[in-house]
Design a protein around this motif. Structure first.
Motif, mmCIF file in Angstrom:
data_model
loop_
_atom_site.group_PDB
_atom_site.id
_atom_site.type_symbol
_atom_site.label_atom_id
_atom_site.label_comp_id
_atom_site.label_asym_id
_atom_site.label_seq_id
_atom_site.Cartn_x
_atom_site.Cartn_y
_atom_site.Cartn_z
ATOM 1 N N THR A 164 0.842 -1.193 0.000
ATOM 2 C CA THR A 164 0.000 0.000 0.000
ATOM 3 C C THR A 164 0.875 1.240 0.000
ATOM 4 O O THR A 164 1.739 1.410 0.858
ATOM 5 C CB THR A 164 -0.933 0.023 1.223
ATOM 6 N N TYR A 165 0.641 2.104 -0.988
ATOM 7 C CA TYR A 165 1.443 3.313 -1.166
ATOM 8 C C TYR A 165 0.538 4.537 -1.090
ATOM 9 O O TYR A 165 -0.553 4.559 -1.669
ATOM 10 C CB TYR A 165 2.160 3.265 -2.522
ATOM 11 N N SER A 166 0.984 5.561 -0.402
ATOM 12 C CA SER A 166 0.224 6.802 -0.272
ATOM 13 C C SER A 166 0.615 7.773 -1.390
ATOM 14 O O SER A 166 1.798 8.133 -1.529
ATOM 15 C CB SER A 166 0.491 7.448 1.097
ATOM 16 N N ILE A 167 -0.349 8.155 -2.213
ATOM 17 C CA ILE A 167 -0.098 9.008 -3.371
ATOM 18 C C ILE A 167 0.451 10.369 -2.936
ATOM 19 O O ILE A 167 -0.048 10.981 -1.990
ATOM 20 C CB ILE A 167 -1.389 9.208 -4.188
ATOM 21 N N LYS A 168 1.499 10.804 -3.661
ATOM 22 C CA LYS A 168 2.115 12.102 -3.390
ATOM 23 C C LYS A 168 1.909 13.039 -4.577
ATOM 24 O O LYS A 168 1.522 12.600 -5.662
ATOM 25 C CB LYS A 168 3.599 11.919 -3.077
ATOM 26 N N LYS A 169 2.179 14.308 -4.362
ATOM 27 C CA LYS A 169 1.998 15.309 -5.408
ATOM 28 C C LYS A 169 2.854 14.968 -6.629
ATOM 29 O O LYS A 169 4.047 14.694 -6.517
ATOM 30 C CB LYS A 169 2.366 16.695 -4.875
ATOM 31 N N GLY A 170 2.242 15.000 -7.794
ATOM 32 C CA GLY A 170 2.960 14.712 -9.034
ATOM 33 C C GLY A 170 2.982 13.247 -9.396
ATOM 34 O O GLY A 170 3.528 12.872 -10.445
ATOM 35 N N ASP A 171 2.411 12.372 -8.570
ATOM 36 C CA ASP A 171 2.421 10.934 -8.837
ATOM 37 C C ASP A 171 1.437 10.544 -9.930
ATOM 38 O O ASP A 171 0.379 11.163 -10.102
ATOM 39 C CB ASP A 171 2.066 10.147 -7.568
ATOM 40 N N SER A 172 1.802 9.529 -10.677
ATOM 41 C CA SER A 172 0.913 8.813 -11.595
ATOM 42 C C SER A 172 1.281 7.342 -11.466
ATOM 43 O O SER A 172 2.287 6.997 -10.842
ATOM 44 C CB SER A 172 1.104 9.293 -13.034
ATOM 45 N N PHE A 173 0.485 6.461 -12.055
ATOM 46 C CA PHE A 173 0.833 5.049 -12.006
ATOM 47 C C PHE A 173 2.216 4.810 -12.605
ATOM 48 O O PHE A 173 3.010 4.022 -12.093
ATOM 49 C CB PHE A 173 -0.206 4.217 -12.766
ATOM 50 N N TYR A 174 2.499 5.505 -13.695
ATOM 51 C CA TYR A 174 3.778 5.330 -14.375
ATOM 52 C C TYR A 174 4.941 5.777 -13.490
ATOM 53 O O TYR A 174 5.953 5.071 -13.369
ATOM 54 C CB TYR A 174 3.784 6.120 -15.683
ATOM 55 N N VAL A 175 4.815 6.932 -12.862
ATOM 56 C CA VAL A 175 5.876 7.448 -12.002
ATOM 57 C C VAL A 175 6.131 6.512 -10.820
ATOM 58 O O VAL A 175 7.280 6.189 -10.494
ATOM 59 C CB VAL A 175 5.519 8.864 -11.507
ATOM 60 N N VAL A 176 5.067 6.071 -10.178
ATOM 61 C CA VAL A 176 5.227 5.205 -9.010
ATOM 62 C C VAL A 176 5.845 3.863 -9.414
ATOM 63 O O VAL A 176 6.735 3.341 -8.736
ATOM 64 C CB VAL A 176 3.882 4.991 -8.297
ATOM 65 N N VAL B 41 -3.826 13.269 -3.704
ATOM 66 C CA VAL B 41 -2.683 13.257 -2.783
ATOM 67 C C VAL B 41 -3.124 12.698 -1.438
ATOM 68 O O VAL B 41 -4.148 13.106 -0.884
ATOM 69 C CB VAL B 41 -2.112 14.677 -2.615
ATOM 70 N N GLY B 42 -2.338 11.760 -0.947
ATOM 71 C CA GLY B 42 -2.644 11.130 0.334
ATOM 72 C C GLY B 42 -3.507 9.894 0.214
ATOM 73 O O GLY B 42 -3.690 9.160 1.198
ATOM 74 N N GLU B 43 -4.036 9.623 -0.960
ATOM 75 C CA GLU B 43 -4.900 8.459 -1.160
ATOM 76 C C GLU B 43 -4.080 7.175 -1.128
ATOM 77 O O GLU B 43 -3.058 7.057 -1.817
ATOM 78 C CB GLU B 43 -5.616 8.571 -2.506
ATOM 79 N N PRO B 44 -4.481 6.172 -0.332
ATOM 80 C CA PRO B 44 -3.756 4.897 -0.301
ATOM 81 C C PRO B 44 -4.119 4.034 -1.512
ATOM 82 O O PRO B 44 -5.299 3.823 -1.802
ATOM 83 C CB PRO B 44 -4.222 4.250 1.006
ATOM 84 N N VAL B 45 -3.100 3.552 -2.229
ATOM 85 C CA VAL B 45 -3.304 2.710 -3.405
ATOM 86 C C VAL B 45 -2.493 1.424 -3.233
ATOM 87 O O VAL B 45 -1.314 1.477 -2.867
ATOM 88 C CB VAL B 45 -2.877 3.432 -4.699
ATOM 89 N N VAL B 46 -3.111 0.297 -3.514
ATOM 90 C CA VAL B 46 -2.424 -0.981 -3.420
ATOM 91 C C VAL B 46 -1.709 -1.262 -4.737
ATOM 92 O O VAL B 46 -2.340 -1.296 -5.799
ATOM 93 C CB VAL B 46 -3.401 -2.125 -3.095
ATOM 94 N N PHE B 47 -0.387 -1.442 -4.666
ATOM 95 C CA PHE B 47 0.410 -1.769 -5.848
ATOM 96 C C PHE B 47 0.860 -3.226 -5.765
ATOM 97 O O PHE B 47 1.443 -3.645 -4.763
ATOM 98 C CB PHE B 47 1.640 -0.853 -5.944
#
Length: 338
Positions: free
Chosen positions: A102-114, A148-154
């Protein structure tokens, strides 16, 4: 890559779902594999994930578990690009193996960047885009408008060994680097080159750059520090491609003689004289790429041309071509004397 392009890319990924694999490396579950296991991923210490604290937070595991896997002490400072083993729990989900983080989305993030920057390609942004919403693991996720701040499961790619793989205790997920070579990687993991090639379905590793592959090991490796180059050249650590009847044998004798070149036989060293009096004289040509030369030699065959006796590769990627020795010199020296 703009987020607006992701739906189109994700649509193409649906044709291969649910058997999501990286080309030629199989991460799918099979009937003879365990459903879950403790295994390892590799990760390189790079800012902002350049210390045990940030790396442990990223993967949701303790600092102690990372330190123990890498034989680190509390005083150890991580070097830039230092390769680490990350312990994860790998499970079979939808016919493929994943370790969910689980990763917390940060400013400027996209699926590709993460996927490419944060997790260093040990996952794939299309996998996250297509697979996660399907399983309702991110029920409120809007893939084109990450908050931003949203938890996403990778899902991180991993694999458990088959039940018959008694010797290989772990299958370590490793992202192949553009400058990697099979001998260097097998040495780094202290495993067999053949086992790596076989586990990855004899794929083209040149085309595997920046993609995850599986490294089978019987015990966990201890990685050398960044920039370290192996200088090992002991007997048994040279891989031969024999192009003559006794090419590898003669080349071993040649390398053995070089190793002991300071011990020149004398009248009082009869044992050494007996050991080297039948030594064949050869010529070794060093090159970084022998492809074209080998192609020419395959097409040309003449009794007056020196024979290629064998070939060897070292751990730094240099190629050594072993030719028979032309005692009277080359033809051009006879044709163009003076």
């Amino acid at each position: 890559m703009a987020l607006s392009m992701l739906p189109l890319l994700a649509l193409s990924a649906l044709f291969v779902y649910p058997n999501i694999v990286s080309a030629n490396t199989n991460f799918t579950c099979s009937a003879d594999s365990t459903r879950s296991c403790q295994t390892y991923l590799t990760y390189r210490a790079r800012p902002p994930y350049a210390n045990l604290g940030n790396i442990s937070d990223l993967f949701g595991i303790s600092r102690l578990s990372i330190a123990q896997a890498n034989k680190l002490t509390s005083e150890n400072k991580l070097l830039y690009d230092q390769l680490l083993l990350i312990p994860v729990k790998c499970s079979c989900i939808e016919n493929s193996y994943f370790a969910n983080v689980t990763y917390s989305i940060k400013k400027g993030d996209s699926f590709y960047v993460v996927a490419t920057s944060v997790f260093q390609n040990v996952t794939n942004y299309l996998i996250t885009y297509v697979w996660q919403p399907k399983d309702d693991m991110n029920p409120s996720l809007n893939p084109t408008n990450l908050t931003v701040g949203e938890p996403v499961v990778f899902p991180l790619l991993c694999k458990c060994p088959a039940l018959f793989q008694n010797q290989d205790k772990y299958l370590i997920t490793y992202v192949w680097q553009p400058k990697d070579e099979i001998l260097q990687v097998s040495s780094m993991f202290n495993t067999s080159s053949y086992n790596i090639v076989n586990e990855n379905s004899f794929r083209n590793f040149t085309a595997a750059a920046c993609l995850p592959v599986l490294i089978p090991v019987s015990k966990l490796p201890i990685f050398p520090p960044p920039g370290f180059k192996s200088k090992r050249s002991k007997k048994g650590e040279i891989t031969f491609i024999v192009l003559g009847n006794f090419g590898s044998f003669f080349f071993y004798l040649f390398c053995h003689a070089l190793k002991h070149e300071a011990n020149v036989p004398t009248k009082n060293s009869q044992d050494k004289m007996l050991a080297t009096e039948e030594l064949k004289i050869l010529v070794v040509k060093t090159t970084r790429d022998a492809t074209e030369e080998l192609k020419i030699l395959q097409r040309v065959n003449h009794t007056n041309l020196v024979k290629l006796m064998g070939m060897s590769l070292d751990f730094d990627g240099s190629c050594f071509l072993v030719y028979e020795y032309a005692e009277n010199g080359s033809l051009d020296k006879w044709l163009f004397k003076g």
